[in-house]
Enzyme design. Structure first.
Site, PDB file in Angstrom:
ATOM      1  N   GLY A  72      -6.115  -4.632  -3.465  1.00  0.00           N
ATOM      2  CA  GLY A  72      -5.711  -4.439  -2.074  1.00  0.00           C
ATOM      3  C   GLY A  72      -6.384  -3.239  -1.428  1.00  0.00           C
ATOM      4  N   ASN A 152       5.568  -2.786   2.808  1.00  0.00           N
ATOM      5  CA  ASN A 152       5.883  -2.638   1.390  1.00  0.00           C
ATOM      6  C   ASN A 152       7.173  -1.865   1.124  1.00  0.00           C
ATOM      7  OD1 ASN A 152       3.728  -0.898   2.537  1.00  0.00           O
ATOM      8  ND2 ASN A 152       4.130   0.354   0.736  1.00  0.00           N
ATOM      9  N   CYS A 326      11.137  13.786  -2.975  1.00  0.00           N
ATOM     10  CA  CYS A 326      10.720  14.333  -4.256  1.00  0.00           C
ATOM     11  C   CYS A 326       9.985  13.325  -5.117  1.00  0.00           C
ATOM     12  CB  CYS A 326      11.928  14.875  -5.003  1.00  0.00           C
ATOM     13  SG  CYS A 326      12.907  15.926  -3.937  1.00  0.00           S
TER      14      CYS A 326
HETATM   15  C1  LIG Z   1       0.051  -2.428  -3.271  1.00  0.00           C
HETATM   16  C2  LIG Z   1      -0.430  -2.432  -1.871  1.00  0.00           C
HETATM   17  C3  LIG Z   1      -1.772  -2.140  -1.568  1.00  0.00           C
HETATM   18  C4  LIG Z   1      -2.759  -1.710  -2.606  1.00  0.00           C
HETATM   19  O1  LIG Z   1      -3.143  -2.763  -3.460  1.00  0.00           O
HETATM   20  P1  LIG Z   1      -3.821  -2.409  -4.867  1.00  0.00           P
HETATM   21  O2  LIG Z   1      -4.260  -3.731  -5.403  1.00  0.00           O
HETATM   22  O3  LIG Z   1      -2.757  -1.772  -5.702  1.00  0.00           O
HETATM   23  O4  LIG Z   1      -4.966  -1.500  -4.584  1.00  0.00           O
HETATM   24  C5  LIG Z   1      -2.168  -2.209  -0.254  1.00  0.00           C
HETATM   25  N1  LIG Z   1      -1.309  -2.546   0.723  1.00  0.00           N
HETATM   26  C6  LIG Z   1      -0.020  -2.837   0.468  1.00  0.00           C
HETATM   27  C7  LIG Z   1       0.879  -3.234   1.599  1.00  0.00           C
HETATM   28  C8  LIG Z   1       0.461  -2.786  -0.827  1.00  0.00           C
HETATM   29  O5  LIG Z   1       1.748  -3.055  -1.075  1.00  0.00           O
END
Ligand SMILES: *Cc1c(COP(=O)(O)O)cnc(C)c1O
Length: 386
Positions: A72, A152, A326
């Site tokens: 991602g 997220n 934290c």
């Molecule tokens: C986890 C996440 C990413 C990053 O993806 P990776 O494969 O861990 O680099 C980017 N955007 C959102 C919304 C995510 O939840």
């Protein structure tokens, strides 16, 4: 060992058994380099192209519009930097939101240092981008709008269709970080009016370190990785064939099970919210209960620290996460929760629960009990507790 309960699927998911099985041959007998001209290479190339079709199918895209990446974060970087640097003569303004993942926000900050202008749109108290604010942020030199599909932390699902039509009307590229939504809710690139979409395998029961970027045919963007010209010159580097095969199998599984699984998770989610809110006062849900990821809940509890709750739950074998200060390296509460208009002290008592395939109703009932117990315990020993 104590039975453990995993409710942190927004952080990562286990690799599904079917996915693991599909990947294994590509570490051993089918180890070829997809660029090689012999049969070993051909075998890898065919696996790669078959995988491209499967990933495309989940998005309603064409296989040629899928580029495999390392995940991602890389997909987000490629989308933003790729569009920005290629279209600089046309304009240097980018619009995003203030609740994006760091992979977007930090890339935007870097682009700002390089002379681009970025507008960070505020959100409503449920986490929705305000469409009127978006419309008035659009300028003649706007080249890209990047708004995440599902958040997220709070699970809020943005009105991408509306943003997509607005972007199309003004001839502006539209990207979404769909890492949290792909495989959980429909993500058809035409229905949502998208030019680019980022996804990651490890958030949908695939392996870590592999993802994809959907790039609509005709979209002008630069590569950010120089090398042997793999992936139509957009992403150099020998392809992670086993990982890509895993991503494709995960995409197929998600496509087949998405509707029922979403229904099941939404029921578990609503049950957990009901059970906890019935017993705990000065508690609320962050985000929207209407347009929300099926497995996501984000509780706010006044007069407690999220990390105390997290550690207590961990001692019971339960894995969750918090947007409290934290737990983050920055020692600041979650930028997402602050953007909802919460005061810092209201962010401290946050608890994110993200459920997935393994979770059952019995687990939900047990987790609810443990949360209630934890909040009561910490409030009774805290000076602020009521
Ligand atoms: C986890 C996440 C990413 C990053 O993806 P990776 O494969 O861990 O680099 C980017 N955007 C959102 C919304 C995510 O939840």
């Amino acid at each position: 060992m104590m039975k453990r309960i995993y409710m942190d699927h927004s952080a990562t998911t286990p690799v599904a058994p079917e996915v693991m099985e599909a990947m294994l041959p590509y570490f051993s007998e089918k180890f070829g380099n997809a660029s090689s001209l012999h049969s070993f290479g051909l075998e890898a190339r065919q696996a790669l192209e078959a995988s491209r079709e499967k990933v495309a199918k989940l998005l309603g895209a064409n296989p040629e519009e899928i580029i495999f990446t390392s995940g991602g974060t890389e997909s987000d970087n490629l989308a933003l930097k790729g569009i920005a640097y290629r279209n600089r003569e046309i304009g240097s303004h980018i619009i995003t939101s203030c609740i994006e993942h760091p992979a977007i926000l930090e890339t935007c900050r870097m682009l700002e240092k390089d002379g681009f202008d970025v507008t960070y749109l505020p959100v409503t108290n449920e986490g929705f981008v305000d469409l009127a604010a978006l419309e008035s942020a659009i300028r003649k030199d706007t080249i890209l709008i990047s708004i995440m599909h599902a958040n997220n932390e709070i699970g809020t699902i943005q009105p991408l269709e509306e943003i997509g039509s607005l972007a199309a009307e003004k001839d502006i590229y539209f990207h979404t970080d769909a890492v949290q939504s792909v495989g959980k809710v429909p993500t058809d690139v035409d229905a949502l009016g998208l030019d680019l979409l980022s996804l990651s395998a490890h958030k949908l029961y695939g392996p870590k370190g592999v993802g994809a970027l959907y790039i609509r045919k005709g979209t002008r963007l630069n590569s950010i990785m120089q090398g042997g010209g793999h992936e139509r010159g957009l992403r150099s580097g020998t392809e992670n064939v086993a990982g890509v095969v895993g991503l494709a199998r995960a995409a197929d599984l998600a496509r087949e099970t998405m509707i029922q699984e979403a229904e099941r998770l939404a029921e578990l989610r609503d049950r957990l919210a009901r059970l906890v809110l019935a017993k705990v006062k000065d508690a609320w849900i962050n985000g929207s209960m209407k347009k929300r990821l099926p497995g996501n809940l984000n509780f706010g509890f006044r007069y407690v620290e999220g990390e105390s709750l997290l550690l207590f739950l961990d001692s019971k074998g339960i894995g969750v996460s918090t947007g409290s200060a934290c737990s983050s390296k920055k020692l600041e509460p979650s930028h997402v929760l602050l953007s909802l208009g919460l005061k810092p002290e209201e962010c401290h008592g946050s608890l994110r629960i993200s459920m997935g395939r393994s979770n059952t109703q019995d687990e939900v009932d047990f987790v609810a009990e443990c949360i209630v117990e934890a909040v009561e315990r910490f409030r009774s020993i805290s000076a602020l507790g009521r």
